[in-house]
Design an enzyme around this catalytic site. Structure first.
Site, PDB file in Angstrom:
ATOM      1  N   LYS A 160       0.819  -1.201   0.000  1.00  0.00           N
ATOM      2  CA  LYS A 160       0.000   0.000   0.000  1.00  0.00           C
ATOM      3  C   LYS A 160       0.859   1.260   0.000  1.00  0.00           C
ATOM      4  O   LYS A 160       0.395   2.343  -0.334  1.00  0.00           O
ATOM      5  CB  LYS A 160      -0.883   0.024   1.261  1.00  0.00           C
ATOM      6  CG  LYS A 160      -1.822  -1.139   1.399  1.00  0.00           C
ATOM      7  CD  LYS A 160      -2.520  -1.096   2.753  1.00  0.00           C
ATOM      8  CE  LYS A 160      -3.256  -2.374   3.008  1.00  0.00           C
ATOM      9  NZ  LYS A 160      -3.555  -2.543   4.444  1.00  0.00           N
ATOM     10  N   GLU A 198       7.697   2.100  -6.234  1.00  0.00           N
ATOM     11  CA  GLU A 198       7.836   1.628  -4.842  1.00  0.00           C
ATOM     12  C   GLU A 198       7.907   2.818  -3.887  1.00  0.00           C
ATOM     13  O   GLU A 198       8.305   3.916  -4.280  1.00  0.00           O
ATOM     14  CB  GLU A 198       9.147   0.830  -4.709  1.00  0.00           C
ATOM     15  CG  GLU A 198       8.981  -0.665  -4.567  1.00  0.00           C
ATOM     16  CD  GLU A 198       8.405  -1.124  -3.223  1.00  0.00           C
ATOM     17  OE1 GLU A 198       7.711  -0.339  -2.543  1.00  0.00           O
ATOM     18  OE2 GLU A 198       8.637  -2.284  -2.873  1.00  0.00           O
ATOM     19  N   ASP A 199       7.580   2.556  -2.632  1.00  0.00           N
ATOM     20  CA  ASP A 199       7.724   3.618  -1.630  1.00  0.00           C
ATOM     21  C   ASP A 199       9.154   3.674  -1.094  1.00  0.00           C
ATOM     22  O   ASP A 199       9.775   4.734  -1.060  1.00  0.00           O
ATOM     23  CB  ASP A 199       6.713   3.443  -0.488  1.00  0.00           C
ATOM     24  CG  ASP A 199       6.793   2.076   0.201  1.00  0.00           C
ATOM     25  OD1 ASP A 199       7.506   1.174  -0.296  1.00  0.00           O
ATOM     26  OD2 ASP A 199       6.129   1.893   1.235  1.00  0.00           O
ATOM     27  N   ASP A 206      14.487  -1.156   1.171  1.00  0.00           N
ATOM     28  CA  ASP A 206      15.206  -1.294   2.436  1.00  0.00           C
ATOM     29  C   ASP A 206      16.198  -2.457   2.292  1.00  0.00           C
ATOM     30  O   ASP A 206      17.279  -2.280   1.747  1.00  0.00           O
ATOM     31  CB  ASP A 206      14.141  -1.544   3.518  1.00  0.00           C
ATOM     32  CG  ASP A 206      14.689  -1.556   4.926  1.00  0.00           C
ATOM     33  OD1 ASP A 206      15.818  -1.118   5.130  1.00  0.00           O
ATOM     34  OD2 ASP A 206      13.978  -2.024   5.839  1.00  0.00           O
ATOM     35  N   PHE A 237      13.532   4.008  10.889  1.00  0.00           N
ATOM     36  CA  PHE A 237      12.209   3.627  10.404  1.00  0.00           C
ATOM     37  C   PHE A 237      11.409   4.904  10.155  1.00  0.00           C
ATOM     38  O   PHE A 237      11.241   5.726  11.057  1.00  0.00           O
ATOM     39  CB  PHE A 237      11.483   2.727  11.411  1.00  0.00           C
ATOM     40  CG  PHE A 237      10.276   2.079  10.811  1.00  0.00           C
ATOM     41  CD1 PHE A 237      10.410   0.911  10.071  1.00  0.00           C
ATOM     42  CD2 PHE A 237       9.028   2.648  10.934  1.00  0.00           C
ATOM     43  CE1 PHE A 237       9.300   0.320   9.470  1.00  0.00           C
ATOM     44  CE2 PHE A 237       7.917   2.063  10.344  1.00  0.00           C
ATOM     45  CZ  PHE A 237       8.059   0.893   9.615  1.00  0.00           C
ATOM     46  N   ARG A 271      -0.016   7.004   7.457  1.00  0.00           N
ATOM     47  CA  ARG A 271       0.149   7.143   6.003  1.00  0.00           C
ATOM     48  C   ARG A 271      -0.264   8.536   5.533  1.00  0.00           C
ATOM     49  O   ARG A 271       0.193   9.010   4.491  1.00  0.00           O
ATOM     50  CB  ARG A 271      -0.709   6.105   5.263  1.00  0.00           C
ATOM     51  CG  ARG A 271      -0.297   4.664   5.487  1.00  0.00           C
ATOM     52  CD  ARG A 271      -1.066   3.754   4.533  1.00  0.00           C
ATOM     53  NE  ARG A 271      -1.033   2.353   4.931  1.00  0.00           N
ATOM     54  CZ  ARG A 271      -0.058   1.490   4.614  1.00  0.00           C
ATOM     55  NH1 ARG A 271       0.967   1.891   3.924  1.00  0.00           N
ATOM     56  NH2 ARG A 271      -0.129   0.230   5.005  1.00  0.00           N
TER      57      ARG A 271
HETATM   58  P1  IMP Z   1      12.485  -4.520   1.918  1.00  0.00           P
HETATM   59  O1  IMP Z   1      11.921  -5.788   1.394  1.00  0.00           O
HETATM   60  O2  IMP Z   1      13.245  -4.723   3.197  1.00  0.00           O
HETATM   61  O3  IMP Z   1      13.289  -3.730   0.908  1.00  0.00           O
HETATM   62  O4  IMP Z   1      11.284  -3.619   2.360  1.00  0.00           O
HETATM   63  C1  IMP Z   1      10.418  -3.058   1.464  1.00  0.00           C
HETATM   64  C2  IMP Z   1       9.088  -2.729   2.108  1.00  0.00           C
HETATM   65  O5  IMP Z   1       9.135  -2.676   3.542  1.00  0.00           O
HETATM   66  C3  IMP Z   1       8.656  -1.359   1.660  1.00  0.00           C
HETATM   67  O6  IMP Z   1       7.915  -1.418   0.469  1.00  0.00           O
HETATM   68  C4  IMP Z   1       7.851  -0.860   2.849  1.00  0.00           C
HETATM   69  O7  IMP Z   1       6.513  -1.276   2.719  1.00  0.00           O
HETATM   70  C5  IMP Z   1       8.469  -1.548   4.055  1.00  0.00           C
HETATM   71  N1  IMP Z   1       9.443  -0.673   4.737  1.00  0.00           N
HETATM   72  C6  IMP Z   1      10.785  -0.785   4.736  1.00  0.00           C
HETATM   73  N2  IMP Z   1      11.357   0.189   5.467  1.00  0.00           N
HETATM   74  C7  IMP Z   1      10.347   0.949   5.925  1.00  0.00           C
HETATM   75  C8  IMP Z   1      10.297   2.148   6.724  1.00  0.00           C
HETATM   76  O8  IMP Z   1      11.311   2.731   7.168  1.00  0.00           O
HETATM   77  N3  IMP Z   1       9.039   2.630   6.978  1.00  0.00           N
HETATM   78  C9  IMP Z   1       7.911   2.049   6.508  1.00  0.00           C
HETATM   79  N4  IMP Z   1       7.922   0.954   5.751  1.00  0.00           N
HETATM   80  C10 IMP Z   1       9.123   0.402   5.463  1.00  0.00           C
END
Ligand code: IMP
Length: 193
Positions: free
Chosen positions: A46, A102-103, A106, A155, A168
């Site tokens: 989302k 993507e948002d 990470d 975070f 959000r």
């Molecule tokens: P990844 O798989 O670790 O790269 O994480 C990707 C997803 O984790 C993102 O699309 C976010 O939905 C969530 N996410 C990662 N870091 C954060 C953060 O600092 N705040 C909020 N959501 C996060």
């Protein structure tokens, strides 16, 4: 909004800076594609919904949008490590020029899963636009074509990104007060999110 603002420790990226960067990203994306490209923007739900809504208004080539929802995080800030599709695309992407929106990237696990999955469906090209990049926590190297901002290892919430499904609607990217996500009695922030 005032009650939500009380939970914010600091603003990392202001509403004005987000909007200014999105104008630039819109120009970069417009320059990278032509009207003949059969461009399809895939919004990763989302967290990227707000970014997509602002970004498409800055893109001047014809395109369609579609949505995919992936679960990778539980209700807190700790990654479950498990990635799965909760909602799949409506459209066939075979032969399409696909831009994933993507948002935040990470660890890179979610994006790696999405790109590998979409690649099997035969797109003409596959690129990635992310609002935020947190390179310090990368576990899987995923190529990023358009990046809004790099953020430190904190975070973040707001502008579509949640903590436990809330915040959000903040118009900026911020860091929440640590007591909100630290279990009682824990002094150090989680090392794994
Ligand atoms: P990844 O798989 O670790 O790269 O994480 C990707 C997803 O984790 C993102 O699309 C976010 O939905 C969530 N996410 C990662 N870091 C954060 C953060 O600092 N705040 C909020 N959501 C996060």
């Amino acid at each position: 909004m005032r009650r939500l603002l009380n939970d914010v420790e600091k603003v990392l990226i202001s509403e004005q800076d987000i909007q200014a960067r999105i104008v630039e990203l819109g120009r970069e994306i417009t320059a990278a594609y032509t009207d003949q490209d059969r461009l399809l923007l895939i919004c990763v739900l989302k967290g990227a919904f707000m970014f997509l809504a602002d970004l498409v208004r800055q893109i001047e080539v014809r395109h369609a949008v579609d949505f995919i929802e992936i679960s990778s995080y539980g209700s807190g800030t700790v990654s479950s490590g498990v990635v799965r599709i909760l909602l799949d695309l409506e459209q066939d992407i075979t032969g399409r020029h696909v831009l994933i929106v993507e948002d935040i990237v990470d660890t890179g696990r979610t994006l790696d899963y999405i790109t590998r999955n979409l690649q099997t469906r035969g797109p003409a090209s596959l690129r990635v636009c992310t609002l935020l990049n947190k390179p310090s926590r990368r576990e899987i190297d995923v190529p990023l074509d358009f990046v809004g901002f790099e953020v430190p290892d904190e975070f973040v919430a707001g502008y579509g990104l949640d903590f436990a499904e809330a915040y959000r609607n903040l118009p900026f990217i911020g860091v929440l007060k640590p007591e909100l996500y630290k279990p009682q009695g824990q002094d150090e922030p989680d090392s794994c999110r």
